[in-house]
Design a protein around this motif. Sequence first.
Motif, PDB file in Angstrom:
ATOM      1  N   MET A 332       0.427  -1.182   0.082  1.00 22.02           N
ATOM      2  CA  MET A 332       0.390   0.211  -0.013  1.00 22.02           C
ATOM      3  C   MET A 332       0.734   0.770   0.121  1.00 22.02           C
ATOM      4  O   MET A 332       1.475   1.497   1.445  1.00 22.02           O
ATOM      5  CB  MET A 332      -0.863  -0.342   1.216  1.00 22.02           C
ATOM      6  CG  MET A 332      -1.396  -1.791   1.563  1.00 22.02           C
ATOM      7  SD  MET A 332      -2.921  -2.007   0.188  1.00 22.02           S
ATOM      8  CE  MET A 332      -4.176  -0.509   0.542  1.00 22.02           C
ATOM      9  N   ARG A 333       0.507   1.982  -1.239  1.00 20.08           N
ATOM     10  CA  ARG A 333       1.661   2.890  -1.316  1.00 20.08           C
ATOM     11  C   ARG A 333       0.880   4.133  -0.399  1.00 20.08           C
ATOM     12  O   ARG A 333       0.018   4.226  -0.043  1.00 20.08           O
ATOM     13  CB  ARG A 333       1.598   3.613  -2.276  1.00 20.08           C
ATOM     14  CG  ARG A 333       2.938   2.132  -3.470  1.00 20.08           C
ATOM     15  CD  ARG A 333       3.298   3.135  -4.562  1.00 20.08           C
ATOM     16  NE  ARG A 333       3.795   4.271  -4.738  1.00 20.08           N
ATOM     17  CZ  ARG A 333       3.292   5.096  -6.344  1.00 20.08           C
ATOM     18  NH1 ARG A 333       2.944   4.521  -7.409  1.00 20.08           N
ATOM     19  NH2 ARG A 333       3.797   6.361  -6.578  1.00 20.08           N
ATOM     20  N   ASP A 334       2.274   4.875   0.152  1.00 20.08           N
ATOM     21  CA  ASP A 334       1.827   6.057   1.460  1.00 20.08           C
ATOM     22  C   ASP A 334       1.895   7.222  -0.044  1.00 20.08           C
ATOM     23  O   ASP A 334       3.025   8.301  -0.125  1.00 20.08           O
ATOM     24  CB  ASP A 334       2.718   6.735   2.189  1.00 20.08           C
ATOM     25  CG  ASP A 334       2.537   7.579   3.356  1.00 20.08           C
ATOM     26  OD1 ASP A 334       1.313   8.129   2.546  1.00 20.08           O
ATOM     27  OD2 ASP A 334       2.843   7.626   4.455  1.00 20.08           O
ATOM     28  N   VAL A 335       0.703   7.586  -0.617  1.00 17.88           N
ATOM     29  CA  VAL A 335       0.866   8.978  -1.643  1.00 17.88           C
ATOM     30  C   VAL A 335       1.112   9.996  -0.859  1.00 17.88           C
ATOM     31  O   VAL A 335       2.037  11.001  -1.053  1.00 17.88           O
ATOM     32  CB  VAL A 335      -0.553   8.346  -2.195  1.00 17.88           C
ATOM     33  CG1 VAL A 335      -0.325   9.857  -3.112  1.00 17.88           C
ATOM     34  CG2 VAL A 335      -0.252   7.218  -2.919  1.00 17.88           C
ATOM     35  N   HIS A 336       0.789  10.578  -0.053  1.00 16.74           N
ATOM     36  CA  HIS A 336       0.513  12.094   0.932  1.00 16.74           C
ATOM     37  C   HIS A 336       1.268  11.982   1.105  1.00 16.74           C
ATOM     38  O   HIS A 336       2.808  12.860   0.564  1.00 16.74           O
ATOM     39  CB  HIS A 336      -0.271  11.344   2.050  1.00 16.74           C
ATOM     40  CG  HIS A 336       0.611  12.779   2.540  1.00 16.74           C
ATOM     41  ND1 HIS A 336      -0.195  14.403   2.729  1.00 16.74           N
ATOM     42  CD2 HIS A 336       0.699  13.020   3.876  1.00 16.74           C
ATOM     43  CE1 HIS A 336       0.322  14.917   3.976  1.00 16.74           C
ATOM     44  NE2 HIS A 336       0.724  14.099   4.287  1.00 16.74           N
ATOM     45  N   HIS A 337       2.935  10.788   1.808  1.00 17.28           N
ATOM     46  CA  HIS A 337       4.739  10.905   1.941  1.00 17.28           C
ATOM     47  C   HIS A 337       5.464  10.859   0.185  1.00 17.28           C
ATOM     48  O   HIS A 337       6.240  11.353   1.097  1.00 17.28           O
ATOM     49  CB  HIS A 337       5.104   9.735   3.467  1.00 17.28           C
ATOM     50  CG  HIS A 337       5.657   9.633   3.570  1.00 17.28           C
ATOM     51  ND1 HIS A 337       6.190   9.173   4.878  1.00 17.28           N
ATOM     52  CD2 HIS A 337       6.905  10.778   4.108  1.00 17.28           C
ATOM     53  CE1 HIS A 337       6.973   9.610   5.418  1.00 17.28           C
ATOM     54  NE2 HIS A 337       7.666  11.074   4.810  1.00 17.28           N
ATOM     55  N   GLU A 338       4.725  10.666  -0.323  1.00 19.14           N
ATOM     56  CA  GLU A 338       5.226  10.878  -1.693  1.00 19.14           C
ATOM     57  C   GLU A 338       5.368  12.441  -2.344  1.00 19.14           C
ATOM     58  O   GLU A 338       6.990  12.729  -2.373  1.00 19.14           O
ATOM     59  CB  GLU A 338       4.515   9.343  -2.172  1.00 19.14           C
ATOM     60  CG  GLU A 338       6.077   7.987  -1.930  1.00 19.14           C
ATOM     61  CD  GLU A 338       4.765   7.769  -3.306  1.00 19.14           C
ATOM     62  OE1 GLU A 338       4.716   7.701  -4.455  1.00 19.14           O
ATOM     63  OE2 GLU A 338       4.860   6.273  -3.749  1.00 19.14           O
TER      64      GLU A 338
END
Length: 977
Positions: A332-338
């Motif tokens: 599950m990618r952490d899009v916010h952090h990216e």
Amino acid sequence: MKVYTTQPFQVIYSLFEHEYLGYLFESFVVQVNSKGQLTLQHQNISAKNADEFAARLDASDFKLITLIDQIQQDAVLKRFATKKMSPVDFFLKTYDAEKGDKTLQETINHYVQVRMGKILELLRDKMTFIMGKDGEPTWKQIHIAPERATVLFHFMRNDDNTHYFPTIKYAGQKLEFQYRNAALICHEPAWLMLNDVVYSFEKAVDGKKLQPFLNKKFIVVPRSVEENYYRKFVAPLLESFDVHAKGFEIKDEQYEPKPYLTFSEVTSSEAPVLKLAGSSEARAERGALSNSKILFDLSFMYGDHMVETQEAKRISVSMEKTKDSYIFHKLMRDVHHEKEFLKELNKRSLEVKNGQAVLEKSEAFAWLNNNLQDLEELGFTVRQSEKNRKNYFIGEISLDVGITEKNDWFDIYGTVRFGEFTVPFIKLKNHILTKNNEFLLPNGQVAIIPEEWFTQYIELFAFSEGEDELTLKKHHMALVNDLQNGNLATVTMTRKLEQLRGFDMIEDQPLPAGFMGELRPYQKAGYNWLHFVQNYKFGGCLADDMGLGKTVQTLAMLQHRKENGAETASLLVMPTSLVYNWLNEAQKFTPELRILNYTGTYREKNVELFNNYDIILTSYGIVRLDAALLKSYYFDYIILDESQAIKNPDSNTSRAVRSLKSRHRLILTGTPVENSTMDLWSQMSFINPGLLGNQHFFRNEFLKPIEKEKDEQKTKKLHALIKPFILRRHKSQVAKELPEKIEHTTFCKMTEEQEHAYEETKSYYRNKILTSLEENGPGNTQFMLLQGLTKLRQIANHPLMTDTGYEGESGKLKEVLRMTKNVVGKGHKVLIFSQFVKHLEIIRKSLDEREIAYTYLDGNTKDRQKQVERFQTDESIQVFLISLKAGGVGLNLTAADYVFILDPWWNPAVEAQAVDRAHRIGQRNTVFTYKFITKNTVEEKILALQNRKIQLVTDLISTDETIIKSLTKEDIDNLLS
């Protein structure tokens, strides 16, 4: 059947199935009866007639109608058929089972399906029907489901195979769609019609994933293809959709992303099409340093799994094969952090799009050097791609430069630090001069020299001498100042040298005892300045306006040299026409100076004679002929009068003059630049060799940027370099005692015959030039333009100049003769200048006919000084006809108080020089200047362009040639209109 807009009607959308294109919609308007019911009266509606029914259509109806028009077979045929053919022929050929064009089929299918998806989204609140077999558009009403359905894909791994099937839920209830006559009316994305209801899906499902199950319970995947199937089909499916698995494991995993910024070298053709930072001019300059670029790739490490940023999916899946089964790691990618990491890069001016950014190589490494430490502190790992052919250094780079004054030069020392390595500054010399930004370090790494160093230090290296140690001549003081002021070097110099920073500190020098006469205050200041540059062993350029007394200032300085022990004679070089003037002035102001007139066919070619004289007067032609002899003598001073004579550095005259030897050098000129900035290089290189670097360097670093690119920074830099060695005063600044100069423009009307000749020639050249401009561009039109403009200017003067058979009159000649008669009649003297000798001949003939006495001077006149003296002293001669080229310099004609300029041209400085023949020291009367302009001709246009476009002679460039080159198509159009 026609639908009447005066009665109620309804827009409806009807679904039908096309033999080749699949399910499509058509749009209709249907008449409504008094009970509000749809009738059988209907007609097709398209973008062509939609406006008739606009009263009952909303914005989405208009969008729908446009989209529906685009998917009808005629529209598809028009878009995709390469030649004219009927719809039947096109579809039969394209969709033939054996010979059909599969690629075109896929292209058409995608085109239609994308539009069908958009249409279905817009139909949610519209009346929608299935079309009857007889074409009745309202046969059966269907509805678009208000909510979206969900799909769950099931995989059941057994001992022998895997069963795969989907289940669909709508509003929390399972939707039974298999074996129920369901139809997929759109595939991209899937829209499913079941029991007169059309369903869309939460996640854009490809219809091809559902199509097999409309009439099948499940698909069997044999064990033999299982691994390949799981990797290529199941793993991607897990990234986008919900999956239920039996017989293998799906692990949901979450990690904190760690950013990786990887850079690699790519050629221009390999680089992705991304916006490069900076203006096109800046990019072109950077491109000169390197034709390769640096590609930055942003990726994130989640646990042991690397995810590329350009992957749009929020979930990344990798498959692990175990001994007996499979484990799918669902990351599950952490899009916010990216995005936070992405913002940090953008904040630091790295514009990352789709996970990538491209910069010119020099800019990329400058960016890395400035930001590497910050990025590492933020948690970035910055690394080079393994694909890189070179191992680049990305550590800290610094530079310390020091400049120290010695006896006659400056010593330059410097140290460059690339991380742990220390390199002498001189090692960068060839790199900076050749614009090679790659420097090889001892450990084999390649360091990229910061781009700004090429701008900041190129002059320092170009002007410096020495291979092991760098030295600069004292005359490069302005460059040293620039480096110090820009904090680019630490400078140590004596107090004496500080005087070069401004002329206000120049000491007053006593006039020599043998100087007969007085110097005006500004002339005395010029005399002091000549001592100033002499004391520092610099060459100087006295560039005062014509008529301010450059000759007398120079003679005073030469008298001082005689009285203070000059050991050898000084050489004065000038155009032949000025020799007599120098002899006269010397006899008047410095009678003690012993002068040898080294001119003429019978001159004695013996340099031993020079020791008996203080000054040797000669011409440029003699220097060219006797260079071998003259360079054997070491002169005290070599002085060039009208030094623009050596403006072409490659001419034999320039080479000859530069080969001579002397203790001091001086040039005198009113126009240091006539044709090109290279004029300046040639003259400055004579007085201070090396001041502006070699010719190649000067051409690339100054001439091209200034003349072609109008680079103001380069112009300022060049001004700064030459400023200490040029003294230039304008008459308006210093010669307050000169009488007023009044300028008039006299407009002359063409005669009828003259106008006819002018219009005929103008039309011919206008068509020819503008056609050539369109076809060949401005570069190949300059000669033709010059030829055309010259002919038009001549006709504006007098058509006789281009047509010897012309029998009419000239409006300008009439006016010139009228005013000449008027001026002469009142006892005044007038100088008449023309650029065309032919024009002077016509005037001459007219004066002869009217018995008006005159003197005459052009390039072929032998007794030049005799003509000047006759005009100055003989009261019966009131007119002097002079060609502009022959009489623009060196003449003192203060007897005249009227000046007529018969034909304007680009360079106002040339006209100003002509006026200065009369408006100079010694003139007591107001000088009236008349410029004759023929109305409605190119002369008027030139006058307007002069005022609008041309820089004055105080700027570096003020030339005929460069103006011709810089004329735009619009300028040319105006000139010839």
